[in-house]
Every structure is written in structure tokens, then in C-alpha cells.
Motif scaffolding. Sequence first.
Motif, PDB file in Angstrom:
ATOM      1  N   GLY A  63      15.177   9.822   3.229  1.00 46.38           N
ATOM      2  CA  GLY A  63      16.367  10.036   2.412  1.00 46.38           C
ATOM      3  C   GLY A  63      17.404   8.940   2.521  1.00 46.38           C
ATOM      4  N   SER A  64      17.712   8.484   3.752  1.00 44.80           N
ATOM      5  CA  SER A  64      18.715   7.425   3.925  1.00 44.80           C
ATOM      6  C   SER A  64      18.162   6.242   4.707  1.00 44.80           C
ATOM      7  CB  SER A  64      19.950   7.981   4.650  1.00 44.80           C
ATOM      8  OG  SER A  64      19.647   8.299   5.999  1.00 44.80           O
ATOM      9  N   GLY A  65      16.862   6.266   4.978  1.00 46.63           N
ATOM     10  CA  GLY A  65      16.247   5.193   5.748  1.00 46.63           C
ATOM     11  C   GLY A  65      15.565   4.177   4.849  1.00 46.63           C
ATOM     12  N   SER A  66      14.650   3.421   5.451  1.00 41.75           N
ATOM     13  CA  SER A  66      13.934   2.390   4.701  1.00 41.75           C
ATOM     14  C   SER A  66      12.481   2.356   5.150  1.00 41.75           C
ATOM     15  CB  SER A  66      14.566   1.011   4.948  1.00 41.75           C
ATOM     16  OG  SER A  66      14.355   0.601   6.297  1.00 41.75           O
ATOM     17  N   VAL A  67      11.660   1.724   4.329  1.00 46.62           N
ATOM     18  CA  VAL A  67      10.253   1.552   4.673  1.00 46.62           C
ATOM     19  C   VAL A  67      10.129   0.775   5.980  1.00 46.62           C
ATOM     20  CG1 VAL A  67       8.098   0.455   3.960  1.00 46.62           C
ATOM     21  CG2 VAL A  67       9.471   1.698   2.282  1.00 46.62           C
ATOM     22  N   GLN A  68      10.921  -0.279   6.124  1.00 42.50           N
ATOM     23  CA  GLN A  68      10.865  -1.096   7.334  1.00 42.50           C
ATOM     24  C   GLN A  68      11.225  -0.284   8.572  1.00 42.50           C
ATOM     25  OE1 GLN A  68      10.024  -4.648   7.429  1.00 42.50           O
ATOM     26  NE2 GLN A  68       9.678  -3.917   9.527  1.00 42.50           N
ATOM     27  N   GLU A  69      12.227   0.568   8.446  1.00 44.23           N
ATOM     28  CA  GLU A  69      12.680   1.374   9.584  1.00 44.23           C
ATOM     29  C   GLU A  69      11.565   2.309  10.067  1.00 44.23           C
ATOM     30  OE1 GLU A  69      16.537   4.159  10.796  1.00 44.23           O
ATOM     31  OE2 GLU A  69      16.002   3.912   8.676  1.00 44.23           O
ATOM     32  N   LEU A  70      10.882   2.974   9.139  1.00 49.37           N
ATOM     33  CA  LEU A  70       9.812   3.884   9.530  1.00 49.37           C
ATOM     34  C   LEU A  70       8.608   3.114  10.069  1.00 49.37           C
ATOM     35  CD1 LEU A  70       8.753   6.716   9.837  1.00 49.37           C
ATOM     36  CD2 LEU A  70       8.075   6.698   7.426  1.00 49.37           C
ATOM     37  N   SER A  71       8.295   1.997   9.428  1.00 49.48           N
ATOM     38  CA  SER A  71       7.190   1.164   9.898  1.00 49.48           C
ATOM     39  C   SER A  71       7.455   0.665  11.322  1.00 49.48           C
ATOM     40  CB  SER A  71       6.996  -0.025   8.952  1.00 49.48           C
ATOM     41  OG  SER A  71       5.993  -0.896   9.430  1.00 49.48           O
ATOM     42  N   ASP A  72       8.685   0.265  11.600  1.00 51.68           N
ATOM     43  CA  ASP A  72       9.055  -0.196  12.939  1.00 51.68           C
ATOM     44  C   ASP A  72       8.935   0.944  13.964  1.00 51.68           C
ATOM     45  OD1 ASP A  72       9.571  -2.756  12.104  1.00 51.68           O
ATOM     46  OD2 ASP A  72      11.753  -2.555  12.108  1.00 51.68           O
TER      47      ASP A  72
ATOM     48  N   LYS B 246       4.802   4.551  -1.327  1.00 52.94           N
ATOM     49  CA  LYS B 246       5.392   3.305  -0.835  1.00 52.94           C
ATOM     50  C   LYS B 246       5.496   3.308   0.690  1.00 52.94           C
ATOM     51  CE  LYS B 246       9.797   2.515  -1.581  1.00 52.94           C
ATOM     52  NZ  LYS B 246      11.070   2.172  -2.273  1.00 52.94           N
ATOM     53  N   TYR B 247       6.040   4.396   1.237  1.00 53.16           N
ATOM     54  CA  TYR B 247       6.245   4.462   2.684  1.00 53.16           C
ATOM     55  C   TYR B 247       4.912   4.437   3.442  1.00 53.16           C
ATOM     56  CZ  TYR B 247      11.301   5.180   2.949  1.00 53.16           C
ATOM     57  OH  TYR B 247      12.655   4.998   2.922  1.00 53.16           O
ATOM     58  N   THR B 248       3.947   5.209   2.989  1.00 57.13           N
ATOM     59  CA  THR B 248       2.685   5.294   3.730  1.00 57.13           C
ATOM     60  C   THR B 248       1.846   4.033   3.598  1.00 57.13           C
ATOM     61  OG1 THR B 248       1.659   6.461   1.855  1.00 57.13           O
ATOM     62  CG2 THR B 248       2.554   7.807   3.640  1.00 57.13           C
ATOM     63  N   THR B 249       2.102   3.234   2.565  1.00 57.33           N
ATOM     64  CA  THR B 249       1.395   1.949   2.422  1.00 57.33           C
ATOM     65  C   THR B 249       1.624   1.063   3.644  1.00 57.33           C
ATOM     66  OG1 THR B 249       1.495   1.993   0.013  1.00 57.33           O
ATOM     67  CG2 THR B 249       1.241  -0.170   1.039  1.00 57.33           C
ATOM     68  N   PHE B 250       2.799   1.192   4.249  1.00 49.51           N
ATOM     69  CA  PHE B 250       3.158   0.327   5.369  1.00 49.51           C
ATOM     70  C   PHE B 250       3.001   1.032   6.721  1.00 49.51           C
ATOM     71  CE2 PHE B 250       5.191  -1.278   1.582  1.00 49.51           C
ATOM     72  CZ  PHE B 250       4.892  -2.633   1.645  1.00 49.51           C
ATOM     73  N   MET B 251       2.199   2.100   6.722  1.00 49.62           N
ATOM     74  CA  MET B 251       1.865   2.783   7.968  1.00 49.62           C
ATOM     75  C   MET B 251       0.373   2.603   8.226  1.00 49.62           C
ATOM     76  SD  MET B 251       4.038   6.306   7.393  1.00 49.62           S
ATOM     77  CE  MET B 251       3.805   6.955   9.044  1.00 49.62           C
ATOM     78  N   PRO B 252      -0.043   2.382   9.461  1.00 51.24           N
ATOM     79  CA  PRO B 252      -1.461   2.135   9.736  1.00 51.24           C
ATOM     80  C   PRO B 252      -2.325   3.368   9.501  1.00 51.24           C
ATOM     81  CG  PRO B 252      -0.233   2.348  11.783  1.00 51.24           C
ATOM     82  CD  PRO B 252       0.785   2.333  10.682  1.00 51.24           C
ATOM     83  N   ASP B 253      -3.609   3.130   9.276  1.00 57.16           N
ATOM     84  CA  ASP B 253      -4.559   4.228   9.149  1.00 57.16           C
ATOM     85  C   ASP B 253      -4.712   4.935  10.496  1.00 57.16           C
ATOM     86  OD1 ASP B 253      -5.013   3.602   6.489  1.00 57.16           O
ATOM     87  OD2 ASP B 253      -6.671   2.238   6.963  1.00 57.16           O
ATOM     88  N   GLY B 254      -5.300   6.113  10.454  1.00 60.80           N
ATOM     89  CA  GLY B 254      -5.542   6.864  11.686  1.00 60.80           C
ATOM     90  C   GLY B 254      -4.453   7.848  12.034  1.00 60.80           C
ATOM     91  N   LEU B 255      -3.359   7.834  11.281  1.00 66.01           N
ATOM     92  CA  LEU B 255      -2.276   8.789  11.495  1.00 66.01           C
ATOM     93  C   LEU B 255      -2.450   9.981  10.563  1.00 66.01           C
ATOM     94  CD1 LEU B 255       0.753   6.300  11.505  1.00 66.01           C
ATOM     95  CD2 LEU B 255      -0.615   7.068  13.473  1.00 66.01           C
ATOM     96  N   THR B 256      -1.909  11.132  10.951  1.00 65.03           N
ATOM     97  CA  THR B 256      -1.836  12.277  10.040  1.00 65.03           C
ATOM     98  C   THR B 256      -0.483  12.222   9.358  1.00 65.03           C
ATOM     99  OG1 THR B 256      -3.294  13.628  11.422  1.00 65.03           O
ATOM    100  CG2 THR B 256      -1.914  14.788   9.831  1.00 65.03           C
TER     101      THR B 256
END
Length: 510
Positions: free
Chosen positions: A151-160, A215-225
Amino acid sequence: MKKSFLIAILFAICNQLTFAQKETTIVTLKTDQKAPIINKHIYGHFAEHLGRSIYGGFFVGDTSKIPNTNGVRNDVVKALKELKIPNLRWPGGCFADTYHWKDGIGPKENRPTIVNQWWGGVTEDNSFGTHDFLNMCELLETEPYISGNVGSGSVQELSDWVQYTNFTGKSPMSDLRKQNGRTEPWKVKFWGIGNEAWGCGGNMKPEYYAGEYRKYTTFMPDGLTRIASGASSDDYKWTETLLKDIPLKMLGGVAIHHYAVIDWNKKGADVDFTEDLYFKTMKEALKMEELVTKHSAVMDKYDADKKIDLVVDEWGGWYDVQKDTNPGFLYQQNTMRDAVLAGATLNIFNNHADRVRMANLAQCVNVLQAVILTDKAKMILTPTYHVMKMYSVHQDAKLIPVSFNSPLYTFNGESLPAVSVSASKDKNGLVHISLVNVDAKNKNKVEIDISNLGIKNVSGTILTSSKLQDHNSFDVPNKIVPVAFKGFENKKGKLEIAIPPFSVITLEAK
């Protein structure tokens, strides 16, 4: 006259026999080799930065006189380990979409504060952050479930954040983690991509959120739920849009939220409630059967192999707060009503284990339908705690499908199913049958044919009390506790059980 009198007596006896037959509910246990395993994660919990959930509930700080391990209450850890909680969701809830995780790492004295705009407008000092939560999960021997800020974050923040918690090699985030005292990663598996995106998570439309999720999940690695922020109760369009617009390979789970609330503007008392309020609350709670069935049907259209989990990551009873407490802290007592609500809901989840593979009771400590309440150094276990412990025997056991026609609980011209049942067989061959009687006044008789299961010995545990409004308090902490249940007979492979009003029972058979 004598003949007519005799006929009348015989007619009355026949009526009594017919009534007696109708009184007994016949439950059939089915042997089905294809029945699913009841995923232990159905028995998950939820800890939000809300009221006294974290501060004073889980966390008291390492300078507290209350016995603790790195600031986390030892009594809470002990109680939750006995409950075998499989996962714990954090930091929200609505708070998740205002939370910036880098504010909660590093030296505590250097952490910035924020205002918790959702829950009471109090200052959050960020003294409980990522390390505190994940280390606490290790103490609890439970899996962390982190809700990311969309909601108020960013793709980079979650990826980090993912890299900070999970990456084993050298990177900016793993180096920062080591700098903050943690060499090995925690390996967080469960990630929520935002929370209630339709509301406090951004007031998004489902089509827009589906794009954000991609968009967000594109920058998250595989293997996560990766779990999509799902629908509010019966918003089936939301679920359909997500399944239609998001590639299935990107979805680990789709969430739904449902609270047993009769009126969001006037929820009713937590303790001093009437039977009318109880009936209406249970009516809302039992809607979970319809919600799970219909959301599952939508998912089946796109995911016939049932690879994607249905995740009910917020559920429970929600009432008006305790008198003289902060309305934004959502502190309520926990009565036999909550025990019945919990048992009936868990039976629904068990019976839909082919699709429901994760759920989170809201919430764990001091908020909403809590399993634990604290008052400074004091701690009590609620009726809901005891139900969750009784039902823990179903975790990772094989579902035994059940079929029966429930008797009705009728009040003011409306009716609800009175009896709720689920059953399973664990890896050691033990069969467990959980039964709930929703009826506030009448006992219900149940007959279960167990002759095909090779069972010889049966024992039972019951949770009940003299009044629906009964609860455990800090003055009387053990008013409601599970006790041995003797109200059944095993007659040649048929269990005859009398379930008292508003009670929860678990039988163990071997």
C-alpha cells in the motif's frame, strides 16, 4: 372406550419412538484413500502491531522484571509451544501497509518512530522489528508469515526484505543483516503481498491489485509461497479477477478474510450478550462454510488440480471492546461463545482441507479472539486457546470425510445447523473426532459408526461451562478448562454420544 384408549397409547408410543429416532443424528465416517491431509498451517495465528498484541503481549523488553528471552515473554512462548502453532502472521493487518521494515532494524535507540494511524493513533517506536519477530518464531518453533507493504511501500523495499531475511550469499542486504548481528538467514517461506488491498491496503480495484501483485512478485525469487491479498467475505469477483489475471505459476495462495460480525457499527458486547446476539454471531460464523465452498469453486475453474492454497488468514469473532479500554486496541474477553465459534470454524476448514491449507485466527494475544490475555505479569488462557489445543491433534493428519444431517438450532423463527463434526487419522493410526453443539439450550444425540475402523478404545475431552457468557478472568483463570468426557457409549462399534449445549468435544479412538 378401552380399545380407543389402547390405540391412543400405542399411537403416542409410536410418536415417541419416531421422535427419539429423529433426535439422534447419524454420522457416517467414510474411508477414502484419496482424502487430503489436513495441513497443519490451518491452525496458524496472527500478531499485529495493534493495541497490546506486541508490546505488553508478546514483547516486554529485555529489561522487564517479567521473565523473558530477549524481551519476549517466556510464559507466552511456553503456552504457544504447547499449542503447537504452525505459523505466525506479522506485522499486520492494516499496519502492514504502513510498515517500513528498515525502521525496525539496527540499534533500537536509532530507530525512527511512526504513528500507528490505524490502531489508536499511538506512537510506534519500532523496538520490535524483523530480528525480534523472526528470532521469536525460532523460540516458538513456528514458521513466520510476513505481510509485505504494498500500500505505501515499493517493489524494491519488499525485494530487499526478502533478500535480508533469506539470502545466504554476499549481497548488500545479507551484509546488512550480518552487521545487525545475524549471520545465517531465517529462510522465511510465507509472504503476503499486501493486506486487504481492497480497503486499508490501498482501496484498490481487483484488476489494479492483480497488476501490482504481478509486479511485486516478479522481483521475488522462486521457492517462496507468495500469497495474494484476497477477498473480503463474499466478494467472489475479487477472487475470480485474481485467478483470471495472474499467471497461476505466480500464485502460491489466495487469501480471504471473514469475521463473525453482526453489524460493523454496533458489534455487541463481548461478555454480557443475549442469546439473540449469540445466535446472530454464530449465523455469521457458520457462513464460513458457504464462503469456503464458493471461493473454492471459483478457484477450481482456473486451477482444477488445486495447486493454489485458499488462505483464510483472518477469521474470528469481533465484538465491542471491553469497557474503559482504548477502542483502537480491540481488547475483548473470550467466552464459551468463542469456543463454539472456533470449534465449528475449524471443523469447516478440516472438511475443506483439499483447498484450505492455511488460516490465521485473529489474533493471538490481547486482540479480538485471542488465545492469550495478559495484564502486566499475569497471563491467562482463553476458551479459544483450549479449543485450538484440543484440535491440534488434526494437524497433518489424514482427513476422514464425514456425512450427516445436522439437527437444527432454532431461535426466533430462524434455524442453524446445531451439530458440527470433523475427523482425521494421524500417522500413528489414532482416529480423532471433533464435535461441536452450537445449540444454546439443548443437548444433541449423535451416533457414529466406527465398526469399519477397527477401534477398541475411545476416550474423550470436553470444553463446556454452565453459561455461554462464562470466561476465564485474571481473578478466576481456570473457570473454563478441558476435562475428561464420559458422555458416550461404544455399543458394538457404534458410538452413542450426548453433546451438551454449547460445548466442544474431541474423541480419541485406537
